[in-house]
Write a protein that holds these residues in place. Structure first.
Motif, PDB file in Angstrom:
ATOM      1  N   GLY A 144      89.736  57.776   6.039  1.00 57.52           N
ATOM      2  CA  GLY A 144      88.686  58.073   5.219  1.00 57.52           C
ATOM      3  C   GLY A 144      87.852  56.855   3.926  1.00 57.52           C
ATOM      4  N   CYS A 145      87.172  57.625   3.382  1.00 56.57           N
ATOM      5  CA  CYS A 145      85.986  57.360   2.634  1.00 56.57           C
ATOM      6  C   CYS A 145      86.242  58.046   1.478  1.00 56.57           C
ATOM      7  CB  CYS A 145      84.988  56.233   3.509  1.00 56.57           C
ATOM      8  SG  CYS A 145      84.346  55.710   2.731  1.00 56.57           S
ATOM      9  N   ASN A 146      85.829  57.427   0.159  1.00 56.37           N
ATOM     10  CA  ASN A 146      85.502  58.418  -1.159  1.00 56.37           C
ATOM     11  C   ASN A 146      84.630  58.063  -2.012  1.00 56.37           C
ATOM     12  OD1 ASN A 146      86.605  56.269  -2.198  1.00 56.37           O
ATOM     13  ND2 ASN A 146      88.512  56.955  -2.858  1.00 56.37           N
ATOM     14  N   VAL A 147      83.448  56.876  -1.305  1.00 59.79           N
ATOM     15  CA  VAL A 147      82.348  56.156  -1.399  1.00 59.79           C
ATOM     16  C   VAL A 147      81.385  56.998  -1.706  1.00 59.79           C
ATOM     17  CG1 VAL A 147      80.889  54.165  -1.470  1.00 59.79           C
ATOM     18  CG2 VAL A 147      83.227  53.798  -1.151  1.00 59.79           C
ATOM     19  N   TYR A 148      81.140  58.225  -0.699  1.00 57.43           N
ATOM     20  CA  TYR A 148      79.722  58.624  -0.965  1.00 57.43           C
ATOM     21  C   TYR A 148      78.916  58.597  -0.575  1.00 57.43           C
ATOM     22  CZ  TYR A 148      83.360  62.908  -0.989  1.00 57.43           C
ATOM     23  OH  TYR A 148      84.477  64.296  -1.337  1.00 57.43           O
ATOM     24  N   CYS A 149      78.737  57.128   0.355  1.00 54.82           N
ATOM     25  CA  CYS A 149      77.027  56.429   0.385  1.00 54.82           C
ATOM     26  C   CYS A 149      76.186  58.135   0.461  1.00 54.82           C
ATOM     27  CB  CYS A 149      77.132  56.234   1.466  1.00 54.82           C
ATOM     28  SG  CYS A 149      78.324  54.533   1.388  1.00 54.82           S
ATOM     29  N   SER A 150      74.856  57.726   0.050  1.00 52.05           N
ATOM     30  CA  SER A 150      74.259  59.722  -0.080  1.00 52.05           C
ATOM     31  C   SER A 150      73.792  59.568   1.990  1.00 52.05           C
ATOM     32  CB  SER A 150      73.006  59.503  -0.387  1.00 52.05           C
ATOM     33  OG  SER A 150      72.033  58.006  -0.504  1.00 52.05           O
ATOM     34  N   PHE A 151      73.874  58.615   2.430  1.00 52.57           N
ATOM     35  CA  PHE A 151      73.193  59.308   3.544  1.00 52.57           C
ATOM     36  C   PHE A 151      74.269  59.302   4.734  1.00 52.57           C
ATOM     37  CE2 PHE A 151      74.055  54.891   3.100  1.00 52.57           C
ATOM     38  CZ  PHE A 151      74.974  54.327   4.108  1.00 52.57           C
ATOM     39  N   CYS A 152      75.503  59.203   4.356  1.00 52.99           N
ATOM     40  CA  CYS A 152      76.633  59.038   5.605  1.00 52.99           C
ATOM     41  C   CYS A 152      77.542  60.800   5.553  1.00 52.99           C
ATOM     42  CB  CYS A 152      77.702  58.232   4.641  1.00 52.99           C
ATOM     43  SG  CYS A 152      79.227  57.889   5.887  1.00 52.99           S
ATOM     44  N   SER A 153      78.209  61.006   6.220  1.00 56.21           N
ATOM     45  CA  SER A 153      78.782  62.525   6.089  1.00 56.21           C
ATOM     46  C   SER A 153      80.428  62.141   6.410  1.00 56.21           C
ATOM     47  CB  SER A 153      78.528  63.701   7.354  1.00 56.21           C
ATOM     48  OG  SER A 153      78.494  62.215   8.954  1.00 56.21           O
ATOM     49  N   ILE A 154      81.088  60.175   6.565  1.00 60.47           N
ATOM     50  CA  ILE A 154      82.507  60.114   6.566  1.00 60.47           C
ATOM     51  C   ILE A 154      83.226  60.796   5.506  1.00 60.47           C
ATOM     52  CG2 ILE A 154      84.290  59.268   7.079  1.00 60.47           C
ATOM     53  CD1 ILE A 154      82.328  57.183   8.856  1.00 60.47           C
ATOM     54  N   PRO A 155      82.942  61.050   4.199  1.00 62.88           N
ATOM     55  CA  PRO A 155      83.553  61.580   3.248  1.00 62.88           C
ATOM     56  C   PRO A 155      83.562  62.628   3.169  1.00 62.88           C
ATOM     57  CG  PRO A 155      81.751  59.772   2.277  1.00 62.88           C
ATOM     58  CD  PRO A 155      81.240  60.143   3.698  1.00 62.88           C
ATOM     59  N   TYR A 156      82.875  63.230   4.144  1.00 60.92           N
ATOM     60  CA  TYR A 156      83.324  65.433   3.961  1.00 60.92           C
ATOM     61  C   TYR A 156      84.337  65.567   5.262  1.00 60.92           C
ATOM     62  CZ  TYR A 156      78.997  64.027   0.654  1.00 60.92           C
ATOM     63  OH  TYR A 156      78.012  64.375   0.182  1.00 60.92           O
ATOM     64  N   GLY A 188      89.355  50.129   9.834  1.00 58.14           N
ATOM     65  CA  GLY A 188      89.667  51.550   8.663  1.00 58.14           C
ATOM     66  C   GLY A 188      88.952  52.142   7.876  1.00 58.14           C
ATOM     67  N   VAL A 189      88.256  52.883   7.604  1.00 60.63           N
ATOM     68  CA  VAL A 189      86.628  53.068   7.550  1.00 60.63           C
ATOM     69  C   VAL A 189      85.915  52.345   6.177  1.00 60.63           C
ATOM     70  CG1 VAL A 189      85.550  54.840   6.944  1.00 60.63           C
ATOM     71  CG2 VAL A 189      86.820  55.547   8.705  1.00 60.63           C
ATOM     72  N   LEU A 190      87.930  52.293   5.320  1.00 60.06           N
ATOM     73  CA  LEU A 190      87.182  52.159   3.987  1.00 60.06           C
ATOM     74  C   LEU A 190      88.572  51.090   3.785  1.00 60.06           C
ATOM     75  CD1 LEU A 190      84.934  51.807   1.960  1.00 60.06           C
ATOM     76  CD2 LEU A 190      86.209  52.905   0.498  1.00 60.06           C
TER      77      LEU A 190
HETATM   78  S1  SF4 Z   1      82.209  55.275   5.438  1.00 60.32           S
HETATM   79 FE1  SF4 Z   1      81.286  53.277   4.911  1.00 60.32          FE
HETATM   80  S2  SF4 Z   1      79.005  54.263   4.780  1.00 60.32           S
HETATM   81 FE2  SF4 Z   1      80.042  56.604   5.022  1.00 60.32          FE
HETATM   82  S3  SF4 Z   1      80.341  56.749   2.532  1.00 60.32           S
HETATM   83 FE3  SF4 Z   1      81.767  55.333   2.735  1.00 60.32          FE
HETATM   84  S4  SF4 Z   1      81.342  53.900   2.736  1.00 60.32           S
HETATM   85 FE4  SF4 Z   1      79.707  54.975   2.726  1.00 60.32          FE
END
Ligand code: SF4
Length: 428
Positions: A144-156, A188-190
């Motif tokens: 899981g990731c809650n950073v929401y980098c604007s190019f990345c779909s992982i947090p969704y 891990g993702v984060l």
């Molecule tokens: S998975 Fe990595 S690139 Fe994607 S939003 Fe999280 S920190 Fe950013």
């Protein structure tokens, strides 16, 4: 005995999951062979992070089908999931395992192709046992990731932060060591936020690494990828003081330009990143840094691109994975203006590749004449030499016996090559 071969595209989480799938095949009695060898089953854990990752996923599937036209090609992973959702079909993939079910890929295979069940039972009756040498194991400790980098779909798709309880991590690490692994790569993702969501009391990443380092027989611990803002002083101290910790981190840069980093919603700027590397190398001389860089993010002009080249030259990354920006559906960057033309992205990728290569060679040249500890992985098909990875994450080749695969050896570095270094075996 039926044979199976595996390959992974994309992130370290995918690599970890491939290892789990591989182990489930091994447990059923499949013999594991390299991906470029003829196999009865090919399993491809695909990625869809960029359009080029999707294209590579398709190419890999086609390559597997060409290698043995009688083989069953199994596809899973994020790209496989996309094709299922979009109702697409890839002729060369005989079986598509939905991403959430990927760890049950072997069950899907045996259900759809029961002749493997019969062959495995026969092999078991004849007492066949697979033989595999171990080197490094990948251990997933967080999702899981809650950073929401604007190019990345992982947090969704993976918004829930979850750390694997530390007792489970330690148990799995002990089992891996008992299985013969000498190095564990934590993933891990984060991963830098390990334990944060569980509140106070549990170990953070540095404390978890310290606990892992107490496991007898585990000789190296590597951290796969960590965000620059999540590297704590405690972690730096641990790496400096604990010889089981590799003096290397993979720290995604993405861009060396502060304006683009802001547009990417990355929580640091160029000065922060450079200062972090300075602090790491002050504490741990010749600290190895690998990275990910995204080229052609919307609004990246020539000056911004040159800032990225500047950071590469300053840091001298030991390895850099370069990605071309491609819009991911539903992300803020998709609707940004000022998209960079593909031809410009291609030129910049080529230019940056040259800058990265020269910088990596400058970094590797620091080790000429020095002795590095190397975990031996396999024999190079190109050079015929044994290959392995050093503590500092250099790819090292040297003349030696194939029996060394899985061993930690000392190698004196003598020359630079296009992708790494060569050396002479000094001692086991
Ligand atoms: S998975 Fe990595 S690139 Fe994607 S939003 Fe999280 S920190 Fe950013």
């Amino acid at each position: 005995m039926p044979t199976a071969a595996f390959t992974t595209l994309g992130c370290k989480v995918n690599q970890y999951e491939t290892q789990k799938i591989l182990e489930s095949f091994e447990a059923q009695g499949f013999e594991i062979v390299p991906f470029d060898a003829p196999a009865d089953v090919y399993v491809i854990n695909t990625c869809s992070v960029t359009q080029s990752a999707e294209a590579k996923s398709r190419q890999t599937i086609r390559r597997a089908a060409r290698q043995n036209p009688n083989a069953i090609v199994v596809m899973t992973g994020c790209y496989a999931q996309f094709t299922l959702r979009r109702g697409e079909r890839l002729d060369e993939a005989h079986l598509v395992v939905p991403n959430p079910d990927k760890l049950r890929a072997v069950e899907y295979l045996l259900e759809h192709y029961p002749h493997f069940k019969t062959a495995l039972e026969q092999a078991r009756r004849q007492g066949g046992t697979p033989l595999r040498r171990r080197s490094r194991a990948v251990l997933k400790i967080q999702d899981g990731c809650n950073v929401y980098c604007s190019f990345c779909s992982i947090p969704y798709t993976r918004p829930v932060m979850r750390s694997i309880p530390y007792q489970e991590v330690l148990d799995e690490a002990r089992a891996m060591v008992e299985d013969g692994y000498r190095e564990i790569v934590l993933t891990g993702v984060l991963i830098g936020d390990y334990g944060a969501e569980t509140g106070s009391g549990g170990p953070d990443l540095a404390e978890l690494c310290a606990l892992l380092s107490e496991i007898d027989g585990l000789e190296r611990i590597r951290i796969s990828s960590i965000e620059p803002t999540l590297i704590s002083e405690r972690l730096i101290d641990l790496i400096a003081e604990n010889s089981k910790m590799c003096p290397q981190l993979h720290i995604p840069l993405q861009s060396g330009d502060s304006r683009i980093l802001r547009a990417m919603n990355r929580p640091y700027d160029q000065a922060f990143y450079l200062d972090l590397i300075r602090r790491l190398r002050e504490r741990i001389p010749d600290f190895g840094v690998s990275t990910d860089i995204m080229v052609g993010f919307p609004g990246e002009d020539e000056q911004a691109f040159q800032h990225t080249c500047f950071v590469v030259e300053q840091v001298e990354f030991c390895r850099a994975h370069l990605f071309r920006y491609s819009p991911r559906p539903g992300t803020p960057a998709e609707t940004m203006s000022d998209h960079v033309p593909d031809s410009v992205k291609s030129e910049r990728i080529q230019q940056l590749q040259r800058v990265c290569k020269a910088a990596a060679q400058r970094y590797a040249s620091r080790f000429l004449g020095r002795v590095e500890r190397v975990l031996v992985e396999s024999r190079s098909k190109l050079s015929g030499l044994m290959m392995g990875t050093s503590d500092h994450y250099l790819q090292v080749e040297f003349a030696g016996s194939p029996n060394l695969a899985g061993e930690l050896v000392k190698v004196r570095i003598t020359d630079l090559t296009a992708d790494g270094v060569t050396g002479e075996l000094v001692s086991l």
